[in-house]
Design a protein around this motif. Structure first.
Motif, PDB file in Angstrom:
ATOM      1  N   UNK A 204      29.344  16.171  77.916  1.00  0.00           N
ATOM      2  CA  UNK A 204      28.769  17.430  77.433  1.00  0.00           C
ATOM      3  C   UNK A 204      29.865  18.360  76.926  1.00  0.00           C
ATOM      4  N   UNK A 205      29.618  18.945  75.773  1.00  0.00           N
ATOM      5  CA  UNK A 205      30.563  19.875  75.164  1.00  0.00           C
ATOM      6  C   UNK A 205      30.290  21.309  75.592  1.00  0.00           C
ATOM      7  N   UNK A 206      29.018  21.709  75.653  1.00  0.00           N
ATOM      8  CA  UNK A 206      28.685  23.080  76.029  1.00  0.00           C
ATOM      9  C   UNK A 206      27.294  23.145  76.641  1.00  0.00           C
ATOM     10  N   UNK A 207      27.083  24.184  77.452  1.00  0.00           N
ATOM     11  CA  UNK A 207      25.784  24.460  78.058  1.00  0.00           C
ATOM     12  C   UNK A 207      25.495  25.941  77.862  1.00  0.00           C
ATOM     13  N   UNK A 208      24.326  26.266  77.307  1.00  0.00           N
ATOM     14  CA  UNK A 208      23.985  27.660  77.018  1.00  0.00           C
ATOM     15  C   UNK A 208      22.649  28.019  77.644  1.00  0.00           C
TER      16      UNK A 208
ATOM     17  N   UNK B 164      20.363  31.884  78.614  1.00  0.00           N
ATOM     18  CA  UNK B 164      20.144  33.301  78.939  1.00  0.00           C
ATOM     19  C   UNK B 164      21.373  34.191  78.697  1.00  0.00           C
ATOM     20  N   UNK B 165      21.897  34.145  77.477  1.00  0.00           N
ATOM     21  CA  UNK B 165      22.988  35.049  77.105  1.00  0.00           C
ATOM     22  C   UNK B 165      24.374  34.608  77.518  1.00  0.00           C
ATOM     23  N   UNK B 166      24.510  33.396  78.047  1.00  0.00           N
ATOM     24  CA  UNK B 166      25.817  32.899  78.471  1.00  0.00           C
ATOM     25  C   UNK B 166      25.987  31.460  78.007  1.00  0.00           C
ATOM     26  N   UNK B 167      27.241  31.091  77.696  1.00  0.00           N
ATOM     27  CA  UNK B 167      27.546  29.713  77.305  1.00  0.00           C
ATOM     28  C   UNK B 167      28.811  29.253  78.012  1.00  0.00           C
ATOM     29  N   UNK B 168      28.706  28.085  78.643  1.00  0.00           N
ATOM     30  CA  UNK B 168      29.894  27.418  79.195  1.00  0.00           C
ATOM     31  C   UNK B 168      30.363  26.402  78.166  1.00  0.00           C
TER      32      UNK B 168
ATOM     33  N   UNK C  34      24.615  34.223  72.283  1.00  0.00           N
ATOM     34  CA  UNK C  34      23.248  34.547  71.869  1.00  0.00           C
ATOM     35  C   UNK C  34      22.252  33.533  72.439  1.00  0.00           C
ATOM     36  N   UNK C  35      22.634  32.845  73.506  1.00  0.00           N
ATOM     37  CA  UNK C  35      21.735  31.868  74.128  1.00  0.00           C
ATOM     38  C   UNK C  35      20.462  32.568  74.609  1.00  0.00           C
TER      39      UNK C  35
END
Length: 289
Positions: free
Chosen positions: A252-256, A258-262, A273-274
């Motif tokens: 996994x490259x990213x997880x988004x 409710x307004x946050x992204x890892x 802008x999640x």
């Protein structure tokens, strides 16, 4: 006597000479490194960290992945975070949160995360080596303990495990509570993992199958490199942080959410802008040659 003194003097001189040569060699290496202007590439220590209430705890990727299964099973069946804290403290003590295929002298047939014994009715060896099955079996036993939510972790865990060292569970309460709070979604963005770059592209459909094996159907969809899961509130944060805990094996490259992204590159949650109500998971893909 004089010959002995001369021998000792020569030995001392040789020792001093060797020491001087070692110091000179070290200084030369340091000077060459400094003059080259090249910085050594830092070694990335892969691990997952949970920060809750100002306290920080970390687990290896293997431990974090197992913790996410234990937590996900509880969330899927509607158990409270306290049950997860008890389960994680138990697994930390029994196996170090590793799915071990051996026991000890007290339980030579003990296996898995909770060191459950097939001879004591926990299931077959194959079953107790399945982390999801083992967690389910533990919770089945925990729910039979009257008032387990109000009991100290040591007493609740001991009522299920019947360990020879019941007080040992207490030392794991801190990390167990922190990772339980993060993985059940009670504390958003509490869990983050530091990872090296993957070596091959990943398939988002694999992520979809893996998470739904634990949580059940999430009304998800695969769109290109994205897997979108329709979830809300604390349940959504549980799913989002489950993906972070398993980002290494799933590519996994990213997880988004409710307004946050890892993001794997920064290893932290940042504002984005999640949208709420939907966890967006991006699979890693290698750039085209």
């Amino acid at each position: 006597m004089q010959l002995l003194q001369q021998h000792e003097t020569r030995s001392f001189r040789v020792l001093v000479l060797l020491l001087v040569l070692c110091v000179a060699a070290f200084a030369a290496l340091f000077a060459v490194s400094a003059l080259s202007g090249k910085k050594q590439t830092p070694v990335i220590t892969e691990r997952c960290v949970a920060v809750v209430g100002g306290a920080e705890y970390w687990l290896t990727l293997e431990q974090a992945a197992n913790a996410s299964i234990i937590s996900g099973v509880a969330v899927a069946r509607g158990l409270p975070p306290r049950a997860v804290s008890i389960a994680l403290a138990t697994a930390l003590q029994e196996s170090g949160l590793r799915n071990v295929n051996y026991g000890d002298d007290a339980g030579p047939d003990s296996r898995g995360l909770f060191q459950q014994r097939p001879s004591q009715g926990w299931g077959s060896e194959e079953q107790v080596m399945d982390p999801a099955y083992a967690a389910t079996a533990f919770y089945n036993g925990l729910e039979q303990v009257p008032g387990y939510l109000e009991l100290p972790i040591t007493e609740a865990a001991q009522a299920v495990q019947r360990s020879a060292f019941p007080d040992a569970y207490a030392k794991h309460e801190g990390p167990a509570r922190a990772f339980a709070s993060a993985l059940t979604g009670q504390t958003p963005t509490a869990l983050s993992c530091t990872l090296r770059a993957p070596v091959e592209s990943a398939d988002p459909a694999v992520s979809a199958a893996a998470v739904e094996e634990i949580y059940g159907p999430l009304n998800g969809s695969v769109l290109g490199p994205l897997y979108l899961a329709d979830v809300e509130g604390a349940y959504g944060w549980s799913v989002a942080q489950w993906f972070v805990a398993n980002a290494k094996t799933l590519g996994i490259e990213s997880v988004a959410y409710d307004g946050r992204t890892w993001h794997r590159g920064t290893a932290v949650w940042t504002e984005s802008d999640a949208v709420p109500g939907q966890v967006a998971v991006t699979a890693f893909s290698l750039p085209a040659e």
